[in-house]
Structure formats: C-alpha cells, structure tokens
Write an enzyme that holds these catalytic residues in place. Sequence first.
Site, PDB file in Angstrom:
ATOM      1  N   ASP A 295       2.793  13.528   9.421  1.00  0.00           N
ATOM      2  CA  ASP A 295       3.425  12.645  10.412  1.00  0.00           C
ATOM      3  C   ASP A 295       2.495  11.518  10.862  1.00  0.00           C
ATOM      4  O   ASP A 295       2.617  11.001  11.969  1.00  0.00           O
ATOM      5  CB  ASP A 295       3.878  13.438  11.652  1.00  0.00           C
ATOM      6  CG  ASP A 295       4.766  14.609  11.296  1.00  0.00           C
ATOM      7  OD1 ASP A 295       5.722  14.392  10.545  1.00  0.00           O
ATOM      8  OD2 ASP A 295       4.486  15.729  11.757  1.00  0.00           O
TER       9      ASP A 295
ATOM     10  N   LYS B 144       2.651   7.740   6.837  1.00  0.00           N
ATOM     11  CA  LYS B 144       2.460   7.450   5.409  1.00  0.00           C
ATOM     12  C   LYS B 144       3.545   6.531   4.878  1.00  0.00           C
ATOM     13  O   LYS B 144       3.305   5.705   3.992  1.00  0.00           O
ATOM     14  CB  LYS B 144       2.434   8.757   4.614  1.00  0.00           C
ATOM     15  CG  LYS B 144       1.249   9.654   4.935  1.00  0.00           C
ATOM     16  CD  LYS B 144       1.264  10.928   4.120  1.00  0.00           C
ATOM     17  CE  LYS B 144       2.378  11.862   4.505  1.00  0.00           C
ATOM     18  NZ  LYS B 144       2.279  12.389   5.868  1.00  0.00           N
TER      19      LYS B 144
ATOM     20  N   GLN C 222       3.559  15.737   4.008  1.00  0.00           N
ATOM     21  CA  GLN C 222       2.780  16.527   4.961  1.00  0.00           C
ATOM     22  C   GLN C 222       1.372  15.953   5.129  1.00  0.00           C
ATOM     23  O   GLN C 222       1.206  14.752   5.157  1.00  0.00           O
ATOM     24  CB  GLN C 222       2.751  18.011   4.530  1.00  0.00           C
ATOM     25  CG  GLN C 222       4.083  18.711   4.606  1.00  0.00           C
ATOM     26  CD  GLN C 222       4.854  18.669   3.315  1.00  0.00           C
ATOM     27  OE1 GLN C 222       4.305  18.591   2.237  1.00  0.00           O
ATOM     28  NE2 GLN C 222       6.159  18.704   3.423  1.00  0.00           N
TER      29      GLN C 222
ATOM     30  N   GLY D 186       8.990  14.107   5.833  1.00  0.00           N
ATOM     31  CA  GLY D 186       9.802  13.012   6.354  1.00  0.00           C
ATOM     32  C   GLY D 186       8.971  11.764   6.570  1.00  0.00           C
ATOM     33  O   GLY D 186       7.859  11.834   7.097  1.00  0.00           O
ATOM     34  N   HIS D 187       9.480  10.625   6.131  1.00  0.00           N
ATOM     35  CA  HIS D 187       8.808   9.344   6.342  1.00  0.00           C
ATOM     36  C   HIS D 187       9.779   8.404   7.050  1.00  0.00           C
ATOM     37  O   HIS D 187      10.939   8.295   6.658  1.00  0.00           O
ATOM     38  CB  HIS D 187       8.399   8.694   5.013  1.00  0.00           C
ATOM     39  CG  HIS D 187       7.445   9.500   4.195  1.00  0.00           C
ATOM     40  ND1 HIS D 187       6.365  10.142   4.745  1.00  0.00           N
ATOM     41  CD2 HIS D 187       7.405   9.775   2.875  1.00  0.00           C
ATOM     42  CE1 HIS D 187       5.692  10.758   3.784  1.00  0.00           C
ATOM     43  NE2 HIS D 187       6.305  10.559   2.649  1.00  0.00           N
TER      44      HIS D 187
END
Length: 427
Positions: A13, A16, A223, A40-41
């Site tokens: 988080d 990225k 991650q 998740g991005h």
Amino acid sequence: MPALVLLGAQWGDEGKGKATDLLGGSVDYVVRYQGGNNAGHTVVVGDQKYALHLLPSGILSPGCTPVIGNGVVVDPAVLFSELNGLNERGVDTSKLLISGNAHLITPYNVTVDKVTERFLGSRKIGTTGRGIGPTYADKINRVGIRVQDLYDESILVQKVEAALDFKNQILAKLYNRRAIESAKIVEELLTYADRLKPYVSDTTLILNNAIDEGKVVLFEGGQGTLLDVDHGTYPFVTSSNPTAGGACTGSGVGPTKISRVIGILKAYTTRVGAGPFPTELLDEDGEALRRIGGERGVTTGRDRRCGWFDAPIARYATRVNGLTDFFLTKLDVLTGWEQIPVCVAYEIDGKRVEELPYNQTDFHHAKPIYEMLPGWSEDITKAKTFDDLPKNAQGYVKALEEMSGAPISAIGVGPGRTETIEINSFL
C-alpha cells in the site's frame, strides 16, 4: 538492459500503482510477477481514479503492453470483471498478455480460504479470503490448475478431481461443509477458456526477447517486502515473493537482466491485517494519518493500521531487495505536524537494536526508539522541484534517505499523476 523491478518497501500500500503509471509512458511492458487479486493499486489519471487489483498498472498507459506473469494466481471471474470495468471507461485492454503457466484460483480455493480463516478464530492470519493462499498451496503440492489446462479438458478433469479428493475430505470432516462436485468446477472453468485464449502467451519468451531488443520492461510487485512469505513477518504474510527475487521466478527473466530495483516507500508506515507493527499509532495521530492519507485498502476496504516511519524496515528492504533507488510517496500527508517522529532503532529486552530482528518474537516485542524531526505547515502539492519544498520537508527527505541506505530519486507530493518531484530519472 533496461529492465526494472518496482516493489513495495514496507507492508504494501505504498503507492506502487502511481509509480508504475508515471513510468508507463516510457515503458514497453509492465509485468505483474506474483500475487493475485489480493493486491490493490490506485492510479489517478486527471480527474479519474482507477482501482486495479489483478491487472498491471501499465494497462492505463497507451503503447504499454501489460503482462500477467507465471508467478501470478488468476481468478478469471475477477479478471474479466476488471477488464469489463476498464473497457466501459474507454480503456483499451486488448494488449494484455497472460502466461499459460499462471495458476488459476478455483471456486474451491476461495471456499477453503474462507472456512480456514473462520476456523482459526483469534489465530487468524488476516487473509483477504480470495483463495490466493490455497492456490499457491496447490501449486506447491503439484495439484494446481494452470491457465494452459483449460485447453486440454481431459487433463483439467484429472487435475480438478485430484485436488478435490483431499479437499472434500477436509471440508466434510473438519469443517462440516458439503463436498464440492468436480464436474461443476470443470464446467465453470471451461466457460472462461475461449475468452482467455487471445491473451494467453509464452510470456517468458516475449519478455526475454523484448529485453534483448532494448525495450523497457518494468516488473511490478504486489503487496510489499514485509509481506514476503520468506522475508516478511511470517506467518502474517502473503503466499508469494513480492521481493526482487520473485520478479525473476515469477516472470522467467534471469537476474542478470535486471538493471535497477526501485523500492516504493511511504513517508510514514501502514499495514493491513494482523501481525507485529512497532510504530503503530492507536491515538489521534494514527487516526489523522488514516484520514488525511485515505488509508483504506483498495482490495479489502479495510482501514489500514497507521504509524510513523520505520527506518530499520527501510534498511531491511534495501538489503533483501538490493534496492538501487527509493520512490518516497505521500509526503504531503505529513503537512501540519510541528514535529514528526521517525523510528531509528528498537528497544528489545532493554537493548538498542539498529536492524530488523530476524527473530519474530523479538520483533513482536520491539519498542520504537524515535528521533524527532521538525515538521512544516506549507502546502507542498504544487512543488515541482526539490528546492520548491519547505526546508523542513527537504530535511525530512534527506534524513529518511540517509537512514534507509539508498537514494530517494522521486517524491510523491499528492495523489495526481503530475504531483511528483523527480530528482533522478529511473530510466
């Protein structure tokens, strides 16, 4: 050899997606090399915000080919849902490539993940419940289903039956759940075959050829370093290798072809899920970081645990990944604090410890030792160069760079695409 790895240097988080997106205009391929839709991005393009879970961030950059490598586990239902959502917003997804060696998340993997986590109760790991861990377990146990298996029905049937022989015993006898019918699983998986086929490729060959031709390939980790199954805060980790070594095994590109390894580092620290977190704040400062930083998981929707910057973690990430650069994100979130604590070491059993302890028990009991750095109140979101930053913000960045062991080559001063200060080019 313009091949770069971009990964999280904390617990994930870190931002990225923004970093990958910023490089997207100069990159020919963006490769996800591990994880699944548990990552998740968030990418902000103009006034549009995109939440990506399985797809590489490069899918938002015209001219860039997004690749899902062999090290990724793919839930086809989630994949097509995400593709549909992007297509509806006018994003071209036709260039996506998927490794035929990537493993598929099946409905029974999701079921096992959820019932196991519930069964663990207070000892739960804090998984996303999306079947990622059980799918990697099947891969290691050699009963996994790969994308290429969809195109040989007899093999698919054999593999599904082999996987369910054991799982149904566990589901029925331990969890009191109804056995899963293999025929229904096969039928569901085969419904994805035709739509997946145009994307399925020998991605290892394509990527190696691209690098040999001088094209720019960016490997994007999901991650973060401290969630790596080998190098993270085990067992409170993911089931794959987000660290730099995972880029090689998860893509089929050898380490001698990697030219740069970029760690994404948040100006403070967050994590989602259970596990040790020395600088965690359970007070007004923690709530302020959460609110100002919008610290809610892109995939899980869970509030992130928030704390001050942890320098031993940054040094650890530099070491295990061989980082050449840092991209420091969310510096703007710290605007408004008169003083900003930074964890420079730990106290463990009355002793000062400068590095991340390898012993999990020690890390669990580690107490942060803070150094206070002067804060700033000026708005930094319009800063275009390092010199545009207030002196105290400059001092904060320089202190973090010195403590972390690698140069900070870019700084995020806001969520937007243009709200970044580039100090040294990554290419």
